[in-house]
Design a protein around this motif. Sequence first.
Motif, mmCIF file in Angstrom:
data_model
loop_
_atom_site.group_PDB
_atom_site.id
_atom_site.type_symbol
_atom_site.label_atom_id
_atom_site.label_comp_id
_atom_site.label_asym_id
_atom_site.label_seq_id
_atom_site.Cartn_x
_atom_site.Cartn_y
_atom_site.Cartn_z
ATOM 1 N N GLY A 23 39.840 22.958 49.979
ATOM 2 C CA GLY A 23 41.193 23.316 50.416
ATOM 3 C C GLY A 23 42.081 23.786 49.276
ATOM 4 N N ILE A 37 35.565 28.510 52.944
ATOM 5 C CA ILE A 37 35.825 28.378 54.378
ATOM 6 C C ILE A 37 34.673 27.638 55.063
ATOM 7 C CG2 ILE A 37 36.036 29.683 56.528
ATOM 8 C CD1 ILE A 37 37.493 31.835 54.870
ATOM 9 N N TYR A 38 33.475 28.008 54.681
ATOM 10 C CA TYR A 38 32.295 27.349 55.235
ATOM 11 C C TYR A 38 32.327 25.849 54.936
ATOM 12 C CZ TYR A 38 27.388 25.942 55.516
ATOM 13 O OH TYR A 38 26.224 25.283 55.803
ATOM 14 N N PHE A 62 23.883 28.779 53.603
ATOM 15 C CA PHE A 62 25.159 29.465 53.375
ATOM 16 C C PHE A 62 25.841 29.037 52.075
ATOM 17 C CE2 PHE A 62 24.487 29.297 58.004
ATOM 18 C CZ PHE A 62 24.316 30.650 58.218
ATOM 19 N N ARG A 79 34.927 23.992 54.215
ATOM 20 C CA ARG A 79 36.015 23.284 54.906
ATOM 21 C C ARG A 79 35.522 22.771 56.258
ATOM 22 N NH1 ARG A 79 41.310 27.170 53.599
ATOM 23 N NH2 ARG A 79 41.183 26.911 51.337
ATOM 24 N N SER A 80 34.747 23.585 56.945
ATOM 25 C CA SER A 80 34.189 23.141 58.223
ATOM 26 C C SER A 80 33.187 22.016 58.022
ATOM 27 C CB SER A 80 33.506 24.307 58.944
ATOM 28 O OG SER A 80 34.457 25.050 59.670
ATOM 29 N N GLN A 96 34.456 32.853 51.063
ATOM 30 C CA GLN A 96 33.654 32.554 52.257
ATOM 31 C C GLN A 96 32.993 31.187 52.166
ATOM 32 O OE1 GLN A 96 30.920 35.612 53.478
ATOM 33 N NE2 GLN A 96 32.596 37.008 53.990
ATOM 34 N N SER A 103 42.675 26.310 47.645
ATOM 35 C CA SER A 103 42.647 27.764 47.502
ATOM 36 C C SER A 103 43.495 28.404 48.578
ATOM 37 C CB SER A 103 41.204 28.272 47.646
ATOM 38 O OG SER A 103 41.199 29.679 47.788
ATOM 39 N N SER A 104 44.216 29.443 48.199
ATOM 40 C CA SER A 104 44.963 30.219 49.189
ATOM 41 C C SER A 104 44.088 31.330 49.767
ATOM 42 C CB SER A 104 46.213 30.814 48.547
ATOM 43 O OG SER A 104 45.851 31.729 47.520
ATOM 44 N N LEU A 105 42.812 31.361 49.365
ATOM 45 C CA LEU A 105 41.854 32.368 49.836
ATOM 46 C C LEU A 105 42.307 33.782 49.481
ATOM 47 C CD1 LEU A 105 41.081 30.828 53.356
ATOM 48 C CD2 LEU A 105 39.788 30.500 51.244
ATOM 49 N N CYS A 106 42.891 33.926 48.294
ATOM 50 C CA CYS A 106 43.401 35.246 47.911
ATOM 51 C C CYS A 106 42.278 36.200 47.532
ATOM 52 C CB CYS A 106 44.413 35.134 46.772
ATOM 53 S SG CYS A 106 43.701 35.037 45.123
#
Lengths: 247, 511
Positions: free
Chosen positions: B365, B388-389, B308, B391-392, B385, B367-370
Amino acid sequence: MHIDLFLTCVNDALFPATGQATVRLLERLGHRVNFNPAQTCCGQMHLNTGYREDALHLIRKFVRDFRDSEVVVTPSGSCAAMVRELYPEAAQWAGDDELLRDVEALAPRVFELSELLVNKLGVTDVGAYYPHRVTYHPTCHAMRALRVGDAPLQLLRNVRGMTLVELEGANECCGFGGTFAVKNPDVSAAMLTDKARHIMNTGAEACTAGDNSCLLHIGGGLHRLRSGTRTVHLAEILASTEEEVFA
Amino acid sequence: MSDHGGLHPAQPFPEAAREQVVRAQLRANLRKVTHTIREKRANVVGELPQWEQLRTLGAATKDASLANLSDRLLQLEQSVKARGGHVHWARDAQEAREIVARIAAAHGARELIKVKSITSDEIELNRALEERGIHAIETDLAELIVQLSHDRPSHILVPAIHRNRAEIQALFNAELPGEGELPDDPAALAAAARRYLRHKFLTTKMAVSGANFAIAETGTVCVVESEGNGRMCVTLPEVLVSIMGIEKVLETWEDISVFMELLPRSSTAERMNPYNSFWSGVTPGDGPQEFHLVLLDNGRTNVLADDFGRQTLRCIRCSACLNVCPVYERAGGHAYGSVYPGPIGAILTPQLLGMHDKNANTLPGASSLCGACYDVCPVKINIPQVLIYLRSEANLQKGLTAEALAMKGMKFVMSEGWRFEGALELARVGQGPLVHGDAITSLPGPLAGWTQVRDLKPFPKEGFRDWWRNRPAPVDAAPPAIVQKAEEGPVPPQKKEGGQFDAEPPREDTL
């Protein structure tokens, strides 16, 4: 049409008026709205903050709660984007093929409010009346993940009595980003400051958007600044009529 | 643990960003430059109706090369050797530094010139060479500015983006020998740098370059640039060492054509780079007579092994994502603490370091994921994406933190509708001491970040669920959908005795 409302946890907790407006608006347009009280949260906060397993639990729950829905509407671009864009990814990360099949079957039936109205139902004039000067902030997820385009603007342009004013730097993020606002407060504040300045420069009485998460952030900043400018969800403007202005 | 050179952030991102974000001049410089480049980029990209197809092709081309990376690299090694070049394999930064230092020592070099140096910054080459008495001179104008001011680059393409004209004038007046007092004029400042660099190009025997691409089938290495300093570096000296990350290899000449469209438009907002230099091994009597290619891993094979995260290796270092990122625009490149700043740095740095570095692991972290970065990426890296991946992946390394426990608590509450509703009722009562007037202005603990600059709306007195339960049942409106009001009069509220679930209208009524 039978439409299931996915209220979202943020609206459930803080913005019941947005849910009410969504129901009133869709019923005024001749649709039958259902609210399944088993619903809670799409899991976006958990997934975006990096808690994949917890998020999967909520994703599976969402799929169970809405599996039989003909159409699901949510007054939140980011929650709709979560289902459509990130549910398949999360299922793949978990290696859960069954969940992947389920979310791929459900995702195309989940709509953000403005895209349901404009793109699916073909309505751009919902007969709304809102006698105020308003500016519009296009939220990141609706704009970039869902590609709702100018659907919200088409709806707003047909609202009677309203003056719609353009927002400088409209396409820039307000700096909310879920837990980003709490975990990176300084950068988030810097982004919010620029957004609030642009909104105040429009002279609008209210800033609207299709997502109360962004509006919670923007509104919180405008309130702290004692700006006199408030925030209002798109659904509440569209639900308003000459007989009753909801927001 | 292996040495990762210039990748490791010295601080967590939120702390580093806090120090940077308050610098008004930095914010103004960043805003001006990023907004200018982003508008120019949008214009030149808009000229190509097939841009989306080009992006897809760019992504597919890189993916194909990465899918057979070991074969491609072995092929590249053979091709380079067949054309008289030398190939070195470096597992990490330390090995790469030693390879370059050994070559320099073999030629007795006291000075060398450099271009396209981000990979050399990744391995902290300059510092290692200085320790051995070898002075490395940056020849890219912005890199030279950074070097003369003992600073670090803050942007992939515009390393001195954080500096304005006045700062550069003061720097050159202090640092460029024999130039006298220089005026506050970009052309005059550039001319002074040019005189200084021209002398170095003509007198230095060894050069170190990076590489934008390498072509496996021909053994060709490629550098694209705007100033011509790269052309000088790869043609004038006697010895040329090129350092490239192993992900830069492409299979064929045809593969490179798509990137000649994607890269300049995405990076400098130009239709074509002013200088595109390609060289293959050595040619007797023309150009460097000794050529070394250093193939750097430094964590890349670990990224490749992750299904990923792998797409990160498609990156062609165009920097388009930096120029549209609202976080980069406010925090600046130094806040990322690595030679790779911005959105791409936020995913590349922690992956190269291996997801256990506690400072690098704060970068996903940042990033505001805009999603603006994904929109402009010429090779369609879905940066939001991957963030987010990762971060986990980072949280898995941290174990059971207070945040993880809070999230588990939230999950428990959210697992049942009635549980969530009950929690909201408790919150309505419990928030009392926090509410002042119509807002919560101060939150305790980790939530204090919110109320730093924002008020919070209190939980409302009546929730949606109460309203829904108590409202009159709607009448069926006849299609076609028209704007109308129900005129049949109120319908008695549904009966609500029992638990929350009783409130749910029968499914067959509503579907």
